[in-house]
Scaffold this motif. Structure first.
Motif, mmCIF file in Angstrom:
data_model
loop_
_atom_site.group_PDB
_atom_site.id
_atom_site.type_symbol
_atom_site.label_atom_id
_atom_site.label_comp_id
_atom_site.label_asym_id
_atom_site.label_seq_id
_atom_site.Cartn_x
_atom_site.Cartn_y
_atom_site.Cartn_z
ATOM 1 N N MET A 133 0.860 -1.081 0.426
ATOM 2 C CA MET A 133 0.188 0.070 0.085
ATOM 3 C C MET A 133 0.718 1.249 0.244
ATOM 4 S SD MET A 133 -3.071 -1.009 -0.015
ATOM 5 C CE MET A 133 -4.725 -0.192 1.139
ATOM 6 N N LYS A 134 0.399 2.547 -0.895
ATOM 7 C CA LYS A 134 1.108 3.525 -1.301
ATOM 8 C C LYS A 134 0.035 4.078 -0.318
ATOM 9 C CE LYS A 134 2.155 6.200 -3.935
ATOM 10 N NZ LYS A 134 2.239 6.696 -5.596
ATOM 11 N N ILE A 135 0.707 5.731 0.234
ATOM 12 C CA ILE A 135 -0.144 6.990 0.458
ATOM 13 C C ILE A 135 0.134 7.482 -0.548
ATOM 14 C CG2 ILE A 135 -0.187 8.935 2.299
ATOM 15 C CD1 ILE A 135 -0.890 6.474 3.630
ATOM 16 N N ARG A 136 -1.337 8.239 -1.392
ATOM 17 C CA ARG A 136 -1.023 9.121 -2.153
ATOM 18 C C ARG A 136 -1.249 10.857 -1.626
ATOM 19 N NH1 ARG A 136 -6.251 10.950 -2.647
ATOM 20 N NH2 ARG A 136 -7.673 10.302 -2.065
ATOM 21 N N SER A 137 -0.996 11.737 -2.598
ATOM 22 C CA SER A 137 -1.023 13.232 -2.358
ATOM 23 C C SER A 137 -2.735 13.314 -1.703
ATOM 24 C CB SER A 137 -0.793 14.308 -3.121
ATOM 25 O OG SER A 137 1.110 13.942 -3.168
ATOM 26 N N PRO A 138 -2.984 14.167 -0.927
ATOM 27 C CA PRO A 138 -4.313 14.265 -0.258
ATOM 28 C C PRO A 138 -5.110 15.190 -1.788
ATOM 29 C CG PRO A 138 -2.544 14.622 1.549
ATOM 30 C CD PRO A 138 -1.980 14.620 0.032
ATOM 31 N N ILE A 139 -6.008 15.339 -2.396
ATOM 32 C CA ILE A 139 -6.636 15.546 -3.146
ATOM 33 C C ILE A 139 -7.143 17.227 -2.831
ATOM 34 C CG2 ILE A 139 -8.310 15.995 -5.430
ATOM 35 C CD1 ILE A 139 -7.777 12.831 -5.475
ATOM 36 N N VAL A 140 -6.786 18.433 -3.353
ATOM 37 C CA VAL A 140 -7.438 19.665 -2.408
ATOM 38 C C VAL A 140 -8.134 20.334 -3.751
ATOM 39 C CG1 VAL A 140 -5.993 21.720 -1.016
ATOM 40 C CG2 VAL A 140 -5.203 19.765 -0.828
ATOM 41 N N SER A 141 -9.216 20.328 -2.831
ATOM 42 C CA SER A 141 -10.516 21.469 -3.815
ATOM 43 C C SER A 141 -9.852 23.020 -3.406
ATOM 44 C CB SER A 141 -11.745 20.783 -3.961
ATOM 45 O OG SER A 141 -12.383 21.893 -5.008
ATOM 46 N N VAL A 142 -10.015 24.082 -4.048
ATOM 47 C CA VAL A 142 -10.120 24.994 -3.659
ATOM 48 C C VAL A 142 -11.078 26.016 -4.095
ATOM 49 C CG1 VAL A 142 -8.775 28.082 -3.566
ATOM 50 C CG2 VAL A 142 -7.635 25.382 -4.412
ATOM 51 N N LEU A 143 -11.871 26.434 -2.669
ATOM 52 C CA LEU A 143 -13.362 26.828 -3.644
ATOM 53 C C LEU A 143 -13.974 28.633 -2.906
ATOM 54 C CD1 LEU A 143 -14.408 23.803 -2.353
ATOM 55 C CD2 LEU A 143 -16.364 24.332 -3.524
ATOM 56 N N GLY A 144 -14.452 29.097 -3.705
ATOM 57 C CA GLY A 144 -15.350 30.272 -3.000
ATOM 58 C C GLY A 144 -15.579 31.072 -3.820
ATOM 59 N N HIS A 145 -16.231 32.325 -3.566
ATOM 60 C CA HIS A 145 -16.264 33.359 -4.405
ATOM 61 C C HIS A 145 -15.194 34.340 -5.737
ATOM 62 C CE1 HIS A 145 -20.084 35.948 -5.601
ATOM 63 N NE2 HIS A 145 -19.587 37.249 -5.595
ATOM 64 N N VAL A 146 -16.502 34.432 -7.094
ATOM 65 C CA VAL A 146 -15.861 35.054 -7.628
ATOM 66 C C VAL A 146 -14.348 35.973 -7.003
ATOM 67 C CG1 VAL A 146 -15.728 36.409 -10.097
ATOM 68 C CG2 VAL A 146 -17.577 34.605 -9.578
ATOM 69 N N ASP A 147 -13.211 36.247 -7.508
ATOM 70 C CA ASP A 147 -12.221 37.394 -7.274
ATOM 71 C C ASP A 147 -11.817 37.033 -5.397
ATOM 72 O OD1 ASP A 147 -11.930 37.793 -9.987
ATOM 73 O OD2 ASP A 147 -13.655 39.559 -9.565
ATOM 74 N N HIS A 148 -12.458 35.848 -4.559
ATOM 75 C CA HIS A 148 -11.802 36.141 -3.541
ATOM 76 C C HIS A 148 -10.814 35.533 -3.610
ATOM 77 C CE1 HIS A 148 -15.909 36.715 -1.562
ATOM 78 N NE2 HIS A 148 -15.208 37.514 -2.480
ATOM 79 N N GLY A 149 -9.395 35.143 -4.820
ATOM 80 C CA GLY A 149 -8.373 34.767 -4.807
ATOM 81 C C GLY A 149 -8.013 33.478 -4.828
ATOM 82 N N LYS A 150 -8.844 32.517 -5.228
ATOM 83 C CA LYS A 150 -8.657 31.260 -5.529
ATOM 84 C C LYS A 150 -7.288 31.043 -6.630
ATOM 85 C CE LYS A 150 -12.714 30.207 -7.536
ATOM 86 N NZ LYS A 150 -13.053 31.795 -6.832
ATOM 87 N N THR A 151 -7.843 31.339 -7.421
ATOM 88 C CA THR A 151 -6.002 31.028 -9.097
ATOM 89 C C THR A 151 -4.984 31.905 -8.244
ATOM 90 O OG1 THR A 151 -8.170 31.042 -10.542
ATOM 91 C CG2 THR A 151 -5.533 31.550 -11.272
ATOM 92 N N THR A 152 -4.995 32.830 -7.236
ATOM 93 C CA THR A 152 -3.874 34.122 -6.958
ATOM 94 C C THR A 152 -3.476 33.292 -5.700
ATOM 95 O OG1 THR A 152 -5.591 35.953 -7.604
ATOM 96 C CG2 THR A 152 -2.990 36.153 -6.375
ATOM 97 N N LEU A 153 -4.075 32.250 -5.333
ATOM 98 C CA LEU A 153 -3.045 31.621 -3.934
ATOM 99 C C LEU A 153 -2.475 30.245 -4.907
ATOM 100 C CD1 LEU A 153 -2.692 30.057 -1.460
ATOM 101 C CD2 LEU A 153 -5.107 29.350 -1.339
ATOM 102 N N LEU A 154 -3.195 29.520 -5.683
ATOM 103 C CA LEU A 154 -2.123 28.475 -6.759
ATOM 104 C C LEU A 154 -1.298 29.000 -7.048
ATOM 105 C CD1 LEU A 154 -5.207 26.381 -7.809
ATOM 106 C CD2 LEU A 154 -3.298 25.902 -5.873
ATOM 107 N N ASP A 155 -1.657 30.257 -7.597
ATOM 108 C CA ASP A 155 -0.362 30.903 -8.259
ATOM 109 C C ASP A 155 0.654 31.163 -7.837
ATOM 110 O OD1 ASP A 155 -0.811 31.479 -10.723
ATOM 111 O OD2 ASP A 155 -1.378 34.244 -11.178
ATOM 112 N N PHE A 156 0.477 31.401 -6.298
ATOM 113 C CA PHE A 156 2.032 31.746 -5.394
ATOM 114 C C PHE A 156 2.597 30.868 -5.583
ATOM 115 C CE2 PHE A 156 3.328 32.416 -1.000
ATOM 116 C CZ PHE A 156 4.421 33.983 -1.099
ATOM 117 N N VAL A 157 1.785 29.593 -4.842
ATOM 118 C CA VAL A 157 1.892 28.056 -4.937
ATOM 119 C C VAL A 157 3.232 27.608 -6.365
ATOM 120 C CG1 VAL A 157 2.393 26.116 -3.881
ATOM 121 C CG2 VAL A 157 0.421 28.241 -3.157
ATOM 122 N N ARG A 158 1.890 27.529 -7.131
ATOM 123 C CA ARG A 158 3.149 27.773 -8.158
ATOM 124 C C ARG A 158 3.919 28.431 -8.929
ATOM 125 N NH1 ARG A 158 -2.283 26.294 -9.558
ATOM 126 N NH2 ARG A 158 -1.966 28.158 -10.531
ATOM 127 N N GLY A 159 4.250 29.355 -8.326
ATOM 128 C CA GLY A 159 5.671 30.301 -9.100
ATOM 129 C C GLY A 159 5.205 30.619 -11.023
#
Length: 592
Positions: free
Chosen positions: A1-27
């Motif tokens: 058995m192997k442990i996989r990465s947790p699947i994380v969903s980012v939710l929220g209202h339009v323009d509340h910063g979902k993509t900006t958050l992932l952007d920061f993490v991704r660079g």
């Protein structure tokens, strides 16, 4: 058995910063390329453990997780889409969720919608109170932890943030969740953590990622275990035409292994098909599944959790949000399993109820669940655009049940033939790309329709009135009797029954005329010619006599209980006179 990465969903209202958050993490800079700054498509990104360690520094070292978890697997859900597309049997595809809230704006319609869906799927989540850098007076300390930055702020700024956080705590409490700022949480199993962050400056991101890893470590160990050699299970996120590749499927694999040349089972509108994988394209770590194909590399196999682009024939009609299964020898078994899952969401009955249409299996499931909670009957629930047949079926319901002859449509198109049919029908269409808004609009309309129905019903209640037969103005003695009358009080209407002061019946008002004009009603002071059906002058009424409107007992009770405040003093007096006449013959008349 192997442990996989947790699947994380980012939710929220339009323009509340979902993509900006992932952007920061991704660079990367995906947010700047998005139309209007709002995410347009579903994406998925692998964030390796090394990157998380670099961002979190000493914070992450406190958790013993490096050898157990490969990292985090982020799904970036568009703000105007429910994360319901990202589903698997029995729940959400995401193991964890980040609820993005603009700390300066608070909860918005899509925030509530996301919260309802998280509640429905019982998905553990944390709240990212984003845009702390927008708080008036906030001194930015790029890439620092929240605690470090918070300590350096003026006390007035700290107070402003604390007030905003406690407003979020209050709303979450009203919605059934206990919550607290992450550093004050006493029980992570029972309380939702709120992490103040700035996705733009990086403040608080270290704590956010650490909290995610900690939650996964503590509560999802069993859920994250996978059989690396078992046939893959996944969910189709998007079907896209790619230059040079043709139709491709963006898929998230959450269990098992997927190989090139595997035969996979996929769902189309009313069946399950199989196709063979020609090519697997996998994004490199820190790259987005929807970015340029040059950044994908061909792979022979992928192991969960992974975002992969599949090139395979005959996939243009596959449904977004539907399951993907590797079908080795037991295709019939796999087919049956998928169909059962889809049938458990779709609804098709011959009962009365509304019609529901949605773009994906998951959004249909969420919409159906919300409507069931509201106890709204559903006749059919299906995936796809609104067709002419849908409108015709809703019209059939409308004739028998006006309040449920409606179509509720989430994120789908109205086909031209359906639009034409709709113009010529009385069917009401509710269409939106926010589930929360759809159910709210329908509820509002239902309330108004019920109110109109009630008003119509109350309008039909016979109200008190009395008339006098004007002497020497009897024009016809019978069939019908016609006489000149004066309305002494109230309003008398066509089809009202009349009675004498002793309670005996006279007849029904057949018609009224004034100077040759037909009238539907006549009010106090009016003198009109009245035709009284079934009445005979000299036997049923005489010149100069006062006649009363005959009020049925049921109508009298409604007048007393619901409409008394709407009656004039004069009408109340006449009602009392009618009651006295009736009770001479039946003492209990009108008594509850």
């Amino acid at each position: 058995m192997k442990i996989r990465s947790p699947i994380v969903s980012v939710l929220g209202h339009v323009d509340h910063g979902k993509t900006t958050l992932l952007d920061f993490v991704r660079g990367s800079a995906i947010a700047q390329k998005e139309a209007g700054g709002i995410t347009q498509h579903i994406g998925a990104t692998e964030i390796p453990m090394e990157v998380i360690e670099n961002i979190c520094g000493d914070f992450i070292k406190k958790l013993d997780i490096k050898d157990k978890m490969p990292g985090l697997f982020f799904i970036d859900t568009p703000g105007h889409e429910a994360f319901t597309t990202l589903r698997k049997r029995g729940g959400a595809l995401a193991d964890l969720a980040i609820m993005m809230v603009d700390v300066t704006e608070g909860f918005k319609p899509q925030t509530f919608e996301a919260l309802n869906i998280l509640k429905m799927y019982k998905t553990p989540f944390i709240v990212a109170a984003n845009k702390i850098d927008k708080i008036y007076g906030w001194q930015v300390h790029e890439d620092s932890t929240f605690m470090e930055s918070y300590k350096k702020q003026a006390s007035s700024v700290q107070e402003k943030l604390d007030t905003s956080i406690y407003q979020l705590v209050g709303i979450l409490h009203d919605e059934g969740f206990e919550s607290e700022r992450f550093d004050r949480v006493q029980n992570f199993a029972k309380q939702v953590s709120i992490i103040p962050i700035s996705a733009k400056t990086g403040e608080g991101i270290a704590e956010l990622l650490t909290m995610l890893m900690g939650l996964a470590q503590q509560y999802l160990q069993e859920q994250l275990q996978i059989e690396t050699d078992s046939p893959a299970k996944g969910t189709v996120l998007e079907i896209k035409e790619e230059t040079g590749l043709g139709v491709t499927l963006d898929v998230v694999i959450y269990d098992g292994i997927l190989r090139k040349n595997d035969v996979i089972a996929l769902t189309i509108t009313d069946d399950v098909i199989t196709t063979r994988i020609r090519s697997l394209l996998k994004p490199r770590p820190l790259e987005e599944i929807r970015e340029s194909k040059k950044r994908f590399r061909k792979v022979e196999e992928v192991v969960a959790a992974a975002g992969v682009k599949i090139v395979a024939p005959n996939t243009e009609n596959v449904i977004s949000g539907s399951p993907l299964r590797v079908a080795k020898s037991d295709f019939e078994g796999v087919r049956e399993e998928i169909l059962k899952e889809i049938e458990s969401i779709k609804i098709d009955t011959h009962d009365m109820g509304i019609m529901v249409k949605a773009d994906t299996l998951g959004s249909l499931e969420a919409l159906v669940n919300m409507l069931k909670e509201m106890e709204i009957p559903i006749r059919t629930a299906d995936i796809g655009d609104i067709s002419r047949r849908d409108v015709i079926n809703a019209s059939i319901v409308k004739k028998e049940d006006p309040l449920h002859g409606v179509i509720i449509a989430f994120n789908v198109k109205l086909l031209p033939s359906a639009a034409e049919e709709l113009k010529n029908s009385e069917v009401k269409l509710f269409s939106a790309d926010v589930i929360y808004k759809l159910t709210e609009d329908y509820e509002e309309w239902l309330k108004e329709a019920e109110e109109r129905k009630r008003e119509k019903y109350l309008e039909a209640i016979i109200r008190p009135a009395k008339i006098r037969i004007i002497p020497k103005l009897v024009f016809r003695y019978s069939k019908p009797a016609i006489a000149g009358i004066e309305v002494l009080g109230g309003t008398v209407k066509k089809d009202y029954s009349l009675m004498r002061e002793d309670g005996s019946m006279v007849g029904k008002v057949e018609s009224m005329q004034d100077k040759g004009d037909n009238l539907k009603s006549a009010s106090k002071g009016q003198k009109v010619a009245m035709a009284i059906k079934e009445a005979l002058f000299g036997r049923d009424f005489d010149e100069g006599e006062t006649l009363y409107v005959n009020i049925p007992e049921k109508h009298y009770k409604i007048l007393e209980s619901e409409l008394k405040s709407k009656l004039s003093e004069e009408e109340l007096d006449i009602l009392q006179e009618i009651q006295d006449i009736k009770r001479k013959e039946t003492p209990s008349w009108g008594i509850y």
